[in-house]
Design a protein around this motif. Structure first.
Motif, PDB file in Angstrom:
ATOM      1  N   PRO A  91      19.468  24.454-103.387  1.00  7.12           N
ATOM      2  CA  PRO A  91      18.307  24.834-104.211  1.00  7.12           C
ATOM      3  C   PRO A  91      17.434  25.902-103.569  1.00  7.12           C
ATOM      4  O   PRO A  91      16.890  26.765-104.266  1.00  7.12           O
ATOM      5  CB  PRO A  91      17.549  23.511-104.395  1.00  7.12           C
ATOM      6  CG  PRO A  91      18.029  22.620-103.317  1.00  7.12           C
ATOM      7  CD  PRO A  91      19.422  23.033-103.017  1.00  7.12           C
ATOM      8  N   GLU A  95      17.250  29.574-105.366  1.00  5.62           N
ATOM      9  CA  GLU A  95      15.958  30.094-105.810  1.00  5.62           C
ATOM     10  C   GLU A  95      15.673  31.464-105.214  1.00  5.62           C
ATOM     11  O   GLU A  95      15.006  32.303-105.832  1.00  5.62           O
ATOM     12  CB  GLU A  95      14.856  29.101-105.429  1.00  5.62           C
ATOM     13  CG  GLU A  95      13.544  29.344-106.139  1.00  5.62           C
ATOM     14  CD  GLU A  95      12.597  28.162-105.993  1.00  5.62           C
ATOM     15  OE1 GLU A  95      11.684  28.056-106.824  1.00  5.62           O
ATOM     16  OE2 GLU A  95      12.772  27.361-105.057  1.00  5.62           O
ATOM     17  N   ARG A  96      16.180  31.705-104.009  1.00  2.00           N
ATOM     18  CA  ARG A  96      15.972  33.001-103.349  1.00  2.00           C
ATOM     19  C   ARG A  96      16.942  34.076-103.841  1.00  2.00           C
ATOM     20  O   ARG A  96      16.844  35.237-103.422  1.00  2.00           O
ATOM     21  CB  ARG A  96      16.131  32.835-101.836  1.00  2.00           C
ATOM     22  CG  ARG A  96      14.997  32.056-101.180  1.00  2.00           C
ATOM     23  CD  ARG A  96      15.194  31.942 -99.684  1.00  2.00           C
ATOM     24  NE  ARG A  96      14.010  31.398 -99.026  1.00  2.00           N
ATOM     25  CZ  ARG A  96      13.895  31.196 -97.721  1.00  2.00           C
ATOM     26  NH1 ARG A  96      14.918  31.512 -96.918  1.00  2.00           N
ATOM     27  NH2 ARG A  96      12.790  30.716 -97.205  1.00  2.00           N
ATOM     28  N   VAL A 124      19.028  24.864-110.051  1.00  2.00           N
ATOM     29  CA  VAL A 124      17.686  25.442-110.104  1.00  2.00           C
ATOM     30  C   VAL A 124      17.428  25.784-111.569  1.00  2.00           C
ATOM     31  O   VAL A 124      18.189  26.551-112.174  1.00  2.00           O
ATOM     32  CB  VAL A 124      17.558  26.701-109.227  1.00  2.00           C
ATOM     33  CG1 VAL A 124      16.160  27.305-109.365  1.00  2.00           C
ATOM     34  CG2 VAL A 124      17.854  26.379-107.767  1.00  2.00           C
ATOM     35  N   ASP A 125      16.403  25.168-112.128  1.00  3.71           N
ATOM     36  CA  ASP A 125      16.070  25.382-113.549  1.00  3.71           C
ATOM     37  C   ASP A 125      17.277  25.135-114.456  1.00  3.71           C
ATOM     38  O   ASP A 125      17.533  25.878-115.400  1.00  3.71           O
ATOM     39  CB  ASP A 125      15.524  26.795-113.781  1.00  3.71           C
ATOM     40  CG  ASP A 125      14.219  27.048-113.038  1.00  3.71           C
ATOM     41  OD1 ASP A 125      13.455  26.070-112.854  1.00  3.71           O
ATOM     42  OD2 ASP A 125      13.980  28.190-112.636  1.00  3.71           O
ATOM     43  N   TYR A 129      24.221  26.178-108.781  1.00  5.38           N
ATOM     44  CA  TYR A 129      24.432  27.252-107.803  1.00  5.38           C
ATOM     45  C   TYR A 129      25.478  26.877-106.746  1.00  5.38           C
ATOM     46  O   TYR A 129      25.715  27.631-105.815  1.00  5.38           O
ATOM     47  CB  TYR A 129      23.109  27.619-107.128  1.00  5.38           C
ATOM     48  CG  TYR A 129      22.272  28.527-108.005  1.00  5.38           C
ATOM     49  CD1 TYR A 129      22.399  29.911-107.934  1.00  5.38           C
ATOM     50  CD2 TYR A 129      21.397  27.990-108.938  1.00  5.38           C
ATOM     51  CE1 TYR A 129      21.652  30.751-108.750  1.00  5.38           C
ATOM     52  CE2 TYR A 129      20.642  28.819-109.768  1.00  5.38           C
ATOM     53  CZ  TYR A 129      20.779  30.196-109.662  1.00  5.38           C
ATOM     54  OH  TYR A 129      20.048  31.012-110.499  1.00  5.38           O
TER      55      TYR A 129
END
Length: 438
Positions: A91, A95-96, A124-125, A129
């Motif tokens: 996560p 996110e990055r 993430v959302d 990933y």
């Protein structure tokens, strides 16, 4: 040799060279544990499905793997096309923007079959990933024969006092049998995974609601000193160098009365080809301190993610989809039995009656994973998420530094109070530097 035959051989050779030249090579960085080594032995199936993709492996010890892949993904180095990473990294890196989104999986992959808590930890959302290769919590594995001979019983939900009593009774150092084997090798995902879970089960927490470290608390003092006492009196020599793989080997060789560690280990301690105690293993949930309603359940998964820097994203996606598919699980079961199937990622596995029958640890594994509460790892309020880790970017460095202090105490280089005080000071310093503490 007739000309026509020589021509045919020449054509075949040219064709083989052309196929080799067209093949796309991906590099997979992975950890040196049993399940990932097993995957490398299954590659004939992947190659048959994808003859245009060649896979090169970089297999590393856990701490080294984490260091290498973190450095590569953070700098966009492009050294790896597929990385074996945990649900701690996914996560944060997703996110990055360091990882490719996996929102275009092949038809039939059935992402909805992934265990919800694992899928959520890798998203993430709502976007995945990474894909999970196996998932785990932690529990007690013990020698039923040694416990019976020592006159002790391990209840299904033991307390630490009962574990300590059993460890003392089962220890026979003259025979090379140690009552308990626990992680001592330093690392945020090695000794600190176990010690953090144990501290949680004593009612401790890494940080209070103001992000102040809590190693000076009564709960941390009690947990760490009990850990040292058990390992010093009833653990194997050289325990400060033992991580998951080392303790697995000791248990398989019959040298541990109990081993408290990842549920994924059960498939290996019950393997009759590798374990001398395969038919003598019992299981219990992770212990708690009497009066504390927390069994230290951790939640972890090893996953396959694709860095944005990969030059072969499509080939990498084909590989991670294959390696985490229901078909791969079936392949392992056909070749090595259902006991060896990668656990803890798919709901369908735990609806498979053959798996439940052949893997005596399966039901308790699912039970402990379901009981994990990474959103509330302690009975006290905390500002973070993560059962056996703290889900902030700084934890990787802080956790490893604290792990070095605790490993030094286990090796007898410092006492418990010094190790805890050092952990408190270095953690507070790093948290102030990062801006969590004003």
């Amino acid at each position: 040799m007739p000309y026509s035959y020589r021509a045919l051989l020449g054509a075949c050779a040219v064709g083989a060279l052309a196929t080799s030249a067209m093949a796309e090579t991906i590099t997979v960085a992975t950890v040196n544990n049993g399940d990932m080594i097993r995957m490398q032995g299954m590659m004939e199936d992947f190659t048959a499905q994808h003859p245009d993709i060649e896979v090169e492996w970089v297999t590393l010890e856990e701490n080294v793997l984490r260091q290498r892949v973190t450095q590569d993904v953070a700098t966009g180095g492009g050294q790896f096309d597929v990385m074996t990473i945990g649900n701690y990294e996914v996560p944060i890196w997703g996110e990055r923007g360091w990882l490719l989104a996996l929102d275009d999986l092949p038809e039939g992959y059935d992402a909805d079959d992934l265990i919800p808590s694992i899928r959520e930890a890798l998203s993430v959302d709502g976007t995945l990933y990474a894909l999970p290769f196996y998932g785990e919590s932690a529990f007690v594995m013990y020698r039923k024969d040694l416990a019976e001979a020592a006159g002790v019983s391990i209840p299904e939900e033991p307390t630490w006092a009962q574990i300590k009593e059993a460890a003392a009774a089962m220890t026979d150092k003259d025979a090379g049998v140690y009552g308990i084997c626990l992680r001592g090798k330093p690392g945020w995902g090695e000794n600190m995974a176990f010690i953090s879970a144990m501290a949680n089960s004593y009612g401790a927490r890494w940080f209070d609601m103001d992000w102040k470290p809590q190693f000076d608390s009564e709960e941390w003092q009690a947990a760490f000193k009990d850990y040292l006492e058990m390992m010093t009196n009833y653990g194997p020599p050289g325990a400060s160098s033992n991580g998951f793989n080392e303790n697995l080997s000791l248990f398989q060789q019959g040298k541990c009365g109990m081993w408290i560690d990842a549920t994924v280990a059960a498939g290996f301690v019950t393997d009759p080809e590798e374990s001398t105690v395969a038919d003598k293993v019992g299981y219990a949930v992770f212990p708690n301190k009497e009066g504390v309603d927390n069994h230290g359940n951790w939640l972890w998964s090893w996953n396959l993610g694709i860095p944005q820097s990969s030059d072969s994203p499509d080939a990498a996606k084909a590989f991670v989809a294959w390696a985490t598919s229901k078909e791969y699980t079936q392949l392992v079961a056909e070749k090595q039995g259902w006991r060896a199937a990668p656990p803890g990622t798919r709901t369908s596995l735990y609806k498979n009656s053959t798996y439940i029958e052949e893997a005596p640890f399966a039901t308790l594994t699912k039970q402990t994973m379901d009981a994990a509460t990474p959103e509330k790892p302690s009975v006290q309020d905390v500002p973070y998420v993560g059962a056996q880790f703290v889900s902030i970017p700084e934890f990787q460095g802080i956790g490893t530094a604290v792990g070095q202090q605790f490993s030094a105490a286990l090796a007898g280089q410092v006492d418990a109070d010094t190790a805890l005080n050092n952990a408190q000071q270095l953690t507070q310093r790093e948290m102030m530097k990062a801006g969590y503490i004003k």
